[in-house]
Motif scaffolding. Structure first.
Motif, PDB file in Angstrom:
ATOM      1  N   UNK A  49      65.677  40.904  -1.074  1.00 49.04           N
ATOM      2  CA  UNK A  49      66.767  41.416  -0.260  1.00 49.04           C
ATOM      3  C   UNK A  49      67.207  40.364   0.758  1.00 49.04           C
ATOM      4  N   UNK A  50      68.294  40.623   1.449  1.00 44.48           N
ATOM      5  CA  UNK A  50      68.833  39.666   2.410  1.00 44.48           C
ATOM      6  C   UNK A  50      70.335  39.822   2.519  1.00 44.48           C
ATOM      7  N   UNK A  51      70.903  39.148   3.500  1.00 45.70           N
ATOM      8  CA  UNK A  51      72.337  39.286   3.764  1.00 45.70           C
ATOM      9  C   UNK A  51      73.170  38.851   2.549  1.00 45.70           C
ATOM     10  N   UNK A  52      74.437  39.296   2.499  1.00 41.88           N
ATOM     11  CA  UNK A  52      75.304  38.909   1.387  1.00 41.88           C
ATOM     12  C   UNK A  52      75.410  37.388   1.249  1.00 41.88           C
ATOM     13  N   UNK A  53      75.333  36.913   0.024  1.00 43.48           N
ATOM     14  CA  UNK A  53      75.619  35.506  -0.244  1.00 43.48           C
ATOM     15  C   UNK A  53      74.530  34.514   0.099  1.00 43.48           C
ATOM     16  N   UNK A  54      73.328  34.976   0.428  1.00 36.53           N
ATOM     17  CA  UNK A  54      72.269  34.028   0.789  1.00 36.53           C
ATOM     18  C   UNK A  54      71.660  33.348  -0.445  1.00 36.53           C
ATOM     19  N   UNK A  55      71.992  33.858  -1.629  1.00 38.27           N
ATOM     20  CA  UNK A  55      71.473  33.229  -2.849  1.00 38.27           C
ATOM     21  C   UNK A  55      70.411  34.050  -3.547  1.00 38.27           C
ATOM     22  N   UNK A  56      70.428  35.360  -3.330  1.00 37.35           N
ATOM     23  CA  UNK A  56      69.424  36.236  -3.931  1.00 37.35           C
ATOM     24  C   UNK A  56      69.481  36.184  -5.462  1.00 37.35           C
ATOM     25  N   UNK A  57      70.689  36.324  -6.007  1.00 37.47           N
ATOM     26  CA  UNK A  57      70.805  36.341  -7.473  1.00 37.47           C
ATOM     27  C   UNK A  57      70.408  34.989  -8.057  1.00 37.47           C
ATOM     28  N   UNK A  58      70.802  33.905  -7.386  1.00 34.59           N
ATOM     29  CA  UNK A  58      70.443  32.570  -7.874  1.00 34.59           C
ATOM     30  C   UNK A  58      68.924  32.411  -7.868  1.00 34.59           C
ATOM     31  N   UNK A  59      68.294  32.943  -6.847  1.00 31.31           N
ATOM     32  CA  UNK A  59      66.836  32.864  -6.738  1.00 31.31           C
ATOM     33  C   UNK A  59      66.165  33.725  -7.815  1.00 31.31           C
ATOM     34  N   UNK A  60      66.683  34.927  -8.007  1.00 33.39           N
ATOM     35  CA  UNK A  60      66.152  35.820  -9.047  1.00 33.39           C
ATOM     36  C   UNK A  60      66.252  35.135 -10.410  1.00 33.39           C
ATOM     37  N   UNK A 166      60.590  40.038  -0.884  1.00 36.71           N
ATOM     38  CA  UNK A 166      61.100  38.745  -0.442  1.00 36.71           C
ATOM     39  C   UNK A 166      62.357  38.986   0.377  1.00 36.71           C
ATOM     40  N   UNK A 167      62.417  38.417   1.567  1.00 38.16           N
ATOM     41  CA  UNK A 167      63.659  38.454   2.328  1.00 38.16           C
ATOM     42  C   UNK A 167      64.267  37.059   2.284  1.00 38.16           C
ATOM     43  N   UNK A 168      65.497  36.984   1.797  1.00 36.17           N
ATOM     44  CA  UNK A 168      66.154  35.692   1.603  1.00 36.17           C
ATOM     45  C   UNK A 168      67.151  35.452   2.728  1.00 36.17           C
ATOM     46  N   UNK A 169      66.945  34.363   3.446  1.00 38.62           N
ATOM     47  CA  UNK A 169      67.865  33.951   4.511  1.00 38.62           C
ATOM     48  C   UNK A 169      68.524  32.653   4.077  1.00 38.62           C
ATOM     49  N   UNK A 170      69.592  32.282   4.767  1.00 37.27           N
ATOM     50  CA  UNK A 170      70.211  30.982   4.510  1.00 37.27           C
ATOM     51  C   UNK A 170      70.754  30.462   5.825  1.00 37.27           C
ATOM     52  N   UNK A 185      61.327  41.553   9.602  1.00 37.26           N
ATOM     53  CA  UNK A 185      59.913  41.169   9.603  1.00 37.26           C
ATOM     54  C   UNK A 185      59.036  42.319   9.173  1.00 37.26           C
ATOM     55  N   UNK A 186      59.537  43.526   9.403  1.00 39.47           N
ATOM     56  CA  UNK A 186      58.729  44.663   9.026  1.00 39.47           C
ATOM     57  C   UNK A 186      58.655  44.850   7.517  1.00 39.47           C
ATOM     58  N   UNK A 187      59.682  44.391   6.829  1.00 39.85           N
ATOM     59  CA  UNK A 187      59.638  44.609   5.378  1.00 39.85           C
ATOM     60  C   UNK A 187      59.310  43.346   4.590  1.00 39.85           C
ATOM     61  N   UNK A 188      59.396  42.163   5.245  1.00 38.54           N
ATOM     62  CA  UNK A 188      59.202  40.913   4.497  1.00 38.54           C
ATOM     63  C   UNK A 188      57.727  40.625   4.258  1.00 38.54           C
ATOM     64  N   UNK A 189      57.380  40.383   2.989  1.00 35.69           N
ATOM     65  CA  UNK A 189      56.059  39.842   2.679  1.00 35.69           C
ATOM     66  C   UNK A 189      56.153  38.331   2.517  1.00 35.69           C
ATOM     67  N   UNK A 254      57.425  29.629  -4.257  1.00 36.38           N
ATOM     68  CA  UNK A 254      57.705  31.062  -4.111  1.00 36.38           C
ATOM     69  C   UNK A 254      56.861  31.853  -5.113  1.00 36.38           C
ATOM     70  N   UNK A 255      56.807  31.331  -6.322  1.00 32.78           N
ATOM     71  CA  UNK A 255      56.014  31.986  -7.356  1.00 32.78           C
ATOM     72  C   UNK A 255      54.542  32.083  -6.942  1.00 32.78           C
ATOM     73  N   UNK A 256      54.034  30.983  -6.387  1.00 34.97           N
ATOM     74  CA  UNK A 256      52.638  30.980  -5.942  1.00 34.97           C
ATOM     75  C   UNK A 256      52.425  31.975  -4.805  1.00 34.97           C
ATOM     76  N   UNK A 257      53.374  32.030  -3.888  1.00 31.28           N
ATOM     77  CA  UNK A 257      53.255  32.974  -2.769  1.00 31.28           C
ATOM     78  C   UNK A 257      53.236  34.411  -3.293  1.00 31.28           C
ATOM     79  N   UNK A 258      54.044  34.681  -4.309  1.00 32.98           N
ATOM     80  CA  UNK A 258      54.069  36.030  -4.886  1.00 32.98           C
ATOM     81  C   UNK A 258      52.706  36.349  -5.502  1.00 32.98           C
ATOM     82  N   UNK A 259      52.154  35.375  -6.208  1.00 37.08           N
ATOM     83  CA  UNK A 259      50.828  35.578  -6.812  1.00 37.08           C
ATOM     84  C   UNK A 259      49.759  35.769  -5.738  1.00 37.08           C
TER      85      UNK A 259
END
Ligand SMILES: Nc1nc2c(ncn2[C@@H]2O[C@H](COP(=O)(O)OP(=O)(O)OP(=O)(O)O)[C@@H](O)[C@H]2O)c(=O)[nH]1
Ligand SMILES: [Mg+2]
Lengths: 330, 135
Positions: A49-60, A166-170, A185-189, A254-259
């Motif tokens: 998640x994150x604000x519009x246009x930060x690159x969420x889809x590109x990251x996904x 994941x919270x995506x900022x730019x 911060x409350x929802x970001x892992x 990012x992948x490692x952090x998720x793992x």
């Protein structure tokens, strides 16, 4: 068609149709979900998640590509993507454009992408998303990435759905205001600062680190030096990771952090706890809806309007009316 | 139950102009539909795959490159192979008059030339999907 059986045997058309049915709250979808429920609880649910246009889809897109590559330690994972975009409050329609950034994923039978509109209510979206995710889970997708825009109530509800958020900022989006307003911060892992090729990355990262330090004082030692972030005995501190999604840079981290987060959830018992919270949340939400609907049906014709009239004339208080109305409960 | 018309707006082929496709996508959204937009340079395989995963009621193809007689038959074939023969396909863009009958023969519901009003597109789509008559 027996949807449950078809979905379990890998029929993609049946899967697509069942997703429509459950999204629409169709009784036939519910029946199939009953049969599929024992097969759920296998997937790692990852919210992005994150604000519009930060690159969420590109990251996904990059994360999905990475999960599809077998590594020394693990076989390629089957990946489902649920991309949620807002419905127009005026027309009820929606423009769902996240697939534009996911071209690289086409032609891979190990990937399933589904776009979803937020439709009516906040609670409704969380429930519809939960149902869609459950079906994909039962269909054998091991990684389920759920993209949502913003950080309002619906994101909080969807974060509750995910194991890892994941919270995506730019840089350059007026971070301070957005981040603090959103309570990210409350929802970001995991915090991702995407568009790392743009000016202002350092200041975005600094800002996020400051916010984190307020929430997690243990990030600094007594002399005020940073002790880094990551998996600590004291709990999980969200790492801040820099990426350039359009150039596939930083994705491995990012992948490692998720793992790591998954390992933390499992070793701390948090995985079970989140699963329990999520199921409880769903059960409560559905229970509330159904109890209300049944009670409403059991009311004699006109009783509700009569109650409102009594209230407006100030003849009875809300609580005394309530007593009377609850008498009807079958 | 909350049913919405779902439409895929796709731009198969190599031309790089998607303004028309975006105008139609927005108009259909404003008519209350859920519109999945996939961007430029889609192969027929990409179009069919997106139509399948998104379980759409209709697919709108915007083609300006002149390659419609190659692209449309292939897309129709793939949709059918996927079990989506009931999906309503319409084509917009620059299509010479003499090619229209051949496209309709393939099962395309309508061919819209430049200047077609977007409200006409939305109304006809509703008619096909919901069996509703335009007013
Ligand atoms: N310079 C740069 N541009 C990027 C990067 N990642 C994404 N973009 C661009 O940013 C724009 C938005 O990217 P998306 O991936 O669609 O962002 P999003 O957050 O999914 O957007 P919404 O779903 O509309 O909220 C596109 O033009 C991308 O090409 C990056 O790392 N660097
Ligand atoms: Mg997006």
């Amino acid at each position: 068609m027996d949807y449950a059986e078809a979905v379990r045997s890998g029929n993609r058309l049946a899967l697509a149709r069942l997703l429509t049915l459950v999204e629409n709250g169709d009784p036939e979808g519910r029946k199939a979900m009953d049969a599929l429920f024992p097969y759920t609880g296998q997937a790692h649910l990852i919210g992005v998640t994150g604000s519009p246009g930060t690159g969420k889809s590109s990251l996904v897109n990059q994360l999905a590509l990475a999960y599809r590559r077998p590594t020394a330690g693990a076989a390629a994972r089957r990946v489902a993507i649920v991309a949620v975009d807002p419905s127009s409050p005026f027309s009820g329609g929606a423009l769902l454009g996240d697939r534009v950034r996911m071209r690289d994923l086409s032609g891979d039978p190990g990937i399933f992408i589904r776009s979803m509109a937020s439709r009516g209510t906040v609670g409704g979206l969380a429930r519809a998303t939960a149902a869609v995710v459950q079906v994909l889970d039962a269909a054998g997708y091991e990684i389920i990435l759920v993209e949502t825009v913003g950080a309002g109530q619906s994101e909080v509800d969807i974060a509750r759905l995910a194991h890892t958020t994941l919270v995506v900022e730019a840089p350059g989006l007026g971070d301070d205001i957005q981040a603090s307003k959103a309570g990210i911060l409350e929802i970001a892992d995991i915090l991702v600062v995407n568009k790392g090729d743009r000016p202002g990355v350092e200041s975005t990262e600094r800002f996020l680190r400051n916010m984190l330090e307020i929430a997690h004082p243990e990030m600094q030692d007594e002399a005020g030096n940073e002790t880094g972030s990551g998996n600590k005995k004291t709990g999980w501190i969200p790492p801040i990771l820099r990426t350039v999604a359009t150039r596939n840079s930083g994705i491995q981290q990012v992948l490692e952090a998720i793992e790591n987060h998954k390992a933390y959830l499992q070793s701390s018992g948090e995985w079970q706890r989140r699963d329990r919270d999520r199921l409880l949340f769903e059960l409560n939400a559905i229970l509330r809806d159904q109890l209300y609907a049944r009670w409403r049906q059991s009311l004699p014709e006109g009783a509700y309007n009569h109650a409102i009239d009594l209230l407006m004339e100030r003849k009875q208080s809300i609580y005394s009316i309530l007593e009377a109305l609850l008498q009807y409960h079958a | 139950m909350d049913r919405k018309i779902r439409v895929l707006i796709a731009k198969p082929g190599l031309d790089g102009h998607d303004r028309g496709a975006k105008v139609v996508a927005r108009a259909l959204r404003d008519a209350g539909m859920e519109v999945i937009y996939t961007g430029l340079r889609q192969t027929p395989e990409m179009v069919a795959e997106a139509a399948l995963q998104e379980d759409v009621d209709a697919v709108g193809l915007s083609i300006l490159s002149g390659a419609h007689m190659a692209l449309v038959p292939r897309i129709m074939e793939l949709l059918r192979a996927n079990g989506q023969e009931n999906v309503h396909v319409f084509v917009g863009g620059i299509i010479p008059e003499e090619d229209v009958p051949a496209l309709l023969n393939l099962g395309v519901r309508a061919v819209y030339g430049p200047g077609t009003s977007t409200s006409k597109v939305a109304e006809e789509l509703e008619t096909w999907v919901l069996g509703k008559q335009p007013e």
